[in-house]
Design an enzyme around this catalytic site. Structure first.
Site, PDB file in Angstrom:
ATOM      1  N   LYS A  69     -15.883  55.879  43.633  1.00 53.69           N
ATOM      2  CA  LYS A  69     -15.097  55.037  43.211  1.00 53.69           C
ATOM      3  C   LYS A  69     -14.773  53.804  44.458  1.00 53.69           C
ATOM      4  O   LYS A  69     -15.732  53.353  44.881  1.00 53.69           O
ATOM      5  CB  LYS A  69     -13.463  55.174  44.689  1.00 53.69           C
ATOM      6  CG  LYS A  69     -12.784  57.216  44.277  1.00 53.69           C
ATOM      7  CD  LYS A  69     -11.912  57.188  42.579  1.00 53.69           C
ATOM      8  CE  LYS A  69     -11.615  57.762  41.943  1.00 53.69           C
ATOM      9  NZ  LYS A  69     -10.556  58.079  40.690  1.00 53.69           N
ATOM     10  N   THR A  70     -13.761  53.215  44.291  1.00 53.17           N
ATOM     11  CA  THR A  70     -13.493  51.439  44.525  1.00 53.17           C
ATOM     12  C   THR A  70     -13.669  51.489  45.927  1.00 53.17           C
ATOM     13  O   THR A  70     -15.125  50.808  46.732  1.00 53.17           O
ATOM     14  CB  THR A  70     -13.169  50.509  44.453  1.00 53.17           C
ATOM     15  OG1 THR A  70     -12.758  51.231  42.537  1.00 53.17           O
ATOM     16  CG2 THR A  70     -12.734  49.547  44.753  1.00 53.17           C
ATOM     17  N   ASN A  91     -10.606  57.034  47.751  1.00 47.82           N
ATOM     18  CA  ASN A  91      -9.531  55.643  47.217  1.00 47.82           C
ATOM     19  C   ASN A  91      -8.625  56.527  48.550  1.00 47.82           C
ATOM     20  O   ASN A  91      -7.978  55.026  49.075  1.00 47.82           O
ATOM     21  CB  ASN A  91      -9.198  55.582  45.830  1.00 47.82           C
ATOM     22  CG  ASN A  91     -10.152  55.044  45.732  1.00 47.82           C
ATOM     23  OD1 ASN A  91     -11.261  54.089  46.255  1.00 47.82           O
ATOM     24  ND2 ASN A  91     -10.050  54.499  44.441  1.00 47.82           N
ATOM     25  N   ASP A 191     -13.829  46.131  35.745  1.00 46.34           N
ATOM     26  CA  ASP A 191     -12.767  47.851  36.475  1.00 46.34           C
ATOM     27  C   ASP A 191     -11.106  47.635  35.227  1.00 46.34           C
ATOM     28  O   ASP A 191     -10.670  48.565  34.545  1.00 46.34           O
ATOM     29  CB  ASP A 191     -12.358  47.491  37.540  1.00 46.34           C
ATOM     30  CG  ASP A 191     -12.197  48.759  37.853  1.00 46.34           C
ATOM     31  OD1 ASP A 191     -12.885  49.871  37.819  1.00 46.34           O
ATOM     32  OD2 ASP A 191     -11.413  48.982  37.991  1.00 46.34           O
ATOM     33  N   HIS A 195     -11.011  50.645  32.916  1.00 49.64           N
ATOM     34  CA  HIS A 195      -9.967  51.208  33.124  1.00 49.64           C
ATOM     35  C   HIS A 195      -8.929  52.006  31.686  1.00 49.64           C
ATOM     36  O   HIS A 195      -8.576  53.019  31.088  1.00 49.64           O
ATOM     37  CB  HIS A 195      -8.672  51.771  34.111  1.00 49.64           C
ATOM     38  CG  HIS A 195      -9.986  51.627  35.384  1.00 49.64           C
ATOM     39  ND1 HIS A 195      -9.653  53.230  35.026  1.00 49.64           N
ATOM     40  CD2 HIS A 195      -9.921  51.117  36.564  1.00 49.64           C
ATOM     41  CE1 HIS A 195     -10.562  53.760  36.746  1.00 49.64           C
ATOM     42  NE2 HIS A 195     -10.567  52.494  36.680  1.00 49.64           N
ATOM     43  N   HIS A 238     -19.590  50.824  41.106  1.00 50.47           N
ATOM     44  CA  HIS A 238     -19.494  52.225  40.176  1.00 50.47           C
ATOM     45  C   HIS A 238     -19.218  51.711  38.910  1.00 50.47           C
ATOM     46  O   HIS A 238     -18.953  50.672  38.334  1.00 50.47           O
ATOM     47  CB  HIS A 238     -18.446  53.213  40.400  1.00 50.47           C
ATOM     48  CG  HIS A 238     -17.324  52.826  39.964  1.00 50.47           C
ATOM     49  ND1 HIS A 238     -16.617  51.765  39.035  1.00 50.47           N
ATOM     50  CD2 HIS A 238     -16.128  52.007  40.968  1.00 50.47           C
ATOM     51  CE1 HIS A 238     -15.224  51.191  39.210  1.00 50.47           C
ATOM     52  NE2 HIS A 238     -15.167  51.439  40.389  1.00 50.47           N
TER      53      HIS A 238
END
Length: 412
Positions: A69-70, A91, A191, A195, A238
């Protein structure tokens, strides 16, 4: 007059005499391209990034830490610690001691340094009388150990990439005493597109990357105009995986009636039991489901290898199988209602095990400190931190997870 002619003859007779130039202190610019999967450069051949890589160092991929995760992985890059050692275990997660749920959209918590363990690079720099600057990076707007970068900006995704780049140029034009020697930059473009459309939508991804590459090209070209020892490292946090609409799993139905606080981040859900002695029974109940999921007792250390922050990790983890994602019923209802309006038939998600190559990130480096035209094998992102410390001459804190010897061979 005779003395003047004598000195002139001496100078002309010995033209190779030169005084040594003052050595310029190294500068590191760390750039994160959120969600930039390991294979995007090979697939789309962006002009400026490709040129940057060819003249520098490129890894086959960079392996994120769990979960992919970010926030956990940006902060791992910044500290050299795995998430279970720096405290940002996801997150979103619950902290029983604070009785608060941390979330990346909660500004007051994101800026509260008490949530963050370890010593991020900008804190280490400032503690060693080195100026640091950040135009966005996870943790950079928090008062970690009571310290923030000399220059920083609270995150605002509406700020254009070129505004961020222009600010870097302004920082580099400061006097030597004021000029940052560590600068971090963050761009979310890939990102965002990944998404919305998934990582295999070449048309949408290519359009986004072309624009981003032009902006990076402006940065790279502009840096050449400075007579400074500038080293640039480009990373991501990621990768991304395609998820079909029918592969989102209803977490509300799965956990109905379970006596626990549940924090869901999609690729895993954390269960904080009201009564920890119920753990065995709750696990049995969850395992009766025929959904493609895996139930993990955190004591088994299957995903988080250390339980230093077990209170934040929870008692039980629900992890969907590959290509599946957890969602609350309200989210699923909203998504299904809007599918006809969206110009996509799939989405992109991340957070899964780093063992899946789809989750792998990038590492590229270029500058006076690095070898040229070098390709290296996949490595874990915990090792970026000591590399930057070495370039800047900063002391490496004890007990970090990263090891300098992993990336030392890429240095000249």
């Amino acid at each position: 007059m005779k003395r003047f002619y004598f000195l002139l003859l001496v100078v002309l007779a010995f033209p190779i005499i030169a005084f040594p130039q003052e050595k310029k202190e190294p500068i590191v610019i760390l750039i994160s391209l959120d969600g930039f999967r390991y294979d995007y450069v090979e697939r789309f051949q962006p002009e400026n990034l490709t040129r940057f890589i060819t003249a520098g160092v490129a890894a086959e991929s960079m392996m994120p830490s769990f979960p992919s995760k970010t926030f956990p992985n940006h902060y791992t890059i910044a500290t050299g610690l795995k998430p279970e050692h720096h405290g940002l275990v996801d997150n979103s997660f619950y902290d029983p001691k604070k009785d608060l749920t941390y979330g990346i959209s909660k500004k007051e918590l994101v800026q509260d340094g008490s949530w963050y363990g370890g010593t991020p690079l900008w804190v280490l720099a400032e503690q060693n009388n080195m100026v640091a600057a950040s135009y966005f990076f996870v943790g950079s707007e928090a008062d970690i150990q009571g310290v923030r970068p000399s220059f920083y900006h609270p995150y605002d995704g509406k700020v254009s990439n070129m505004t961020r780049i222009t600010e870097v140029f302004k920082w580099l034009e400061l006097s030597e005493a004021e000029r940052p020697r560590l600068i971090t930059l963050y761009f979310s473009d890939m990102d965002d597109t990944g998404h919305r459309y998934g990582p295999t939508n070449d048309e949408k991804l290519s359009a986004t990357l072309t624009k981003l590459d032009h902006e990076l090209g402006a940065l790279f070209e502009g840096l050449k105009s400075y007579d400074l020892n500038i080293n640039v490292i480009v990373v991501s946090d990621h990768g991304m995986m395609d998820i079909q609409p029918d592969q989102y799993l209803n977490l509300s139905e799965l956990t109905a009636g379970i006596p626990a606080r549940i924090v869901n981040s999609g690729a895993l859900a954390h269960l904080y039991l009201e009564n920890p002695t119920d753990k065995e029974q709750v696990i049995k109940t969850l395992k009766k489901s025929d959904l493609p999921i895996h139930i993990t007792d955190v004591d088994d250390k299957e995903n988080y290898q250390d339980l230093m922050y077990q209170d934040r990790i929870g008692d039980i983890l629900i992890i969907p199988d590959r290509y599946y994602y957890l969602a609350w019923e309200t989210t699923l209802t909203r998504m299904n209602a809007n599918m006809d309006r969206l110009d996509t038939d799939k989405f992109g998600e991340h957070g899964f095990s780093p063992a899946y190559q789809d989750m792998h990130a990038i590492f590229y480096a270029n500058g006076p400190a690095f070898k040229s035209g070098l390709e290296i094998e996949t490595f874990q992102n915990i090792h970026v931190y000591p590399l930057i410390c070495k370039i800047l001459g900063l002391p490496v804190p004890e007990n970090i997870d990263g090891k300098l010897e992993v990336l030392a061979p890429i240095l000249k």
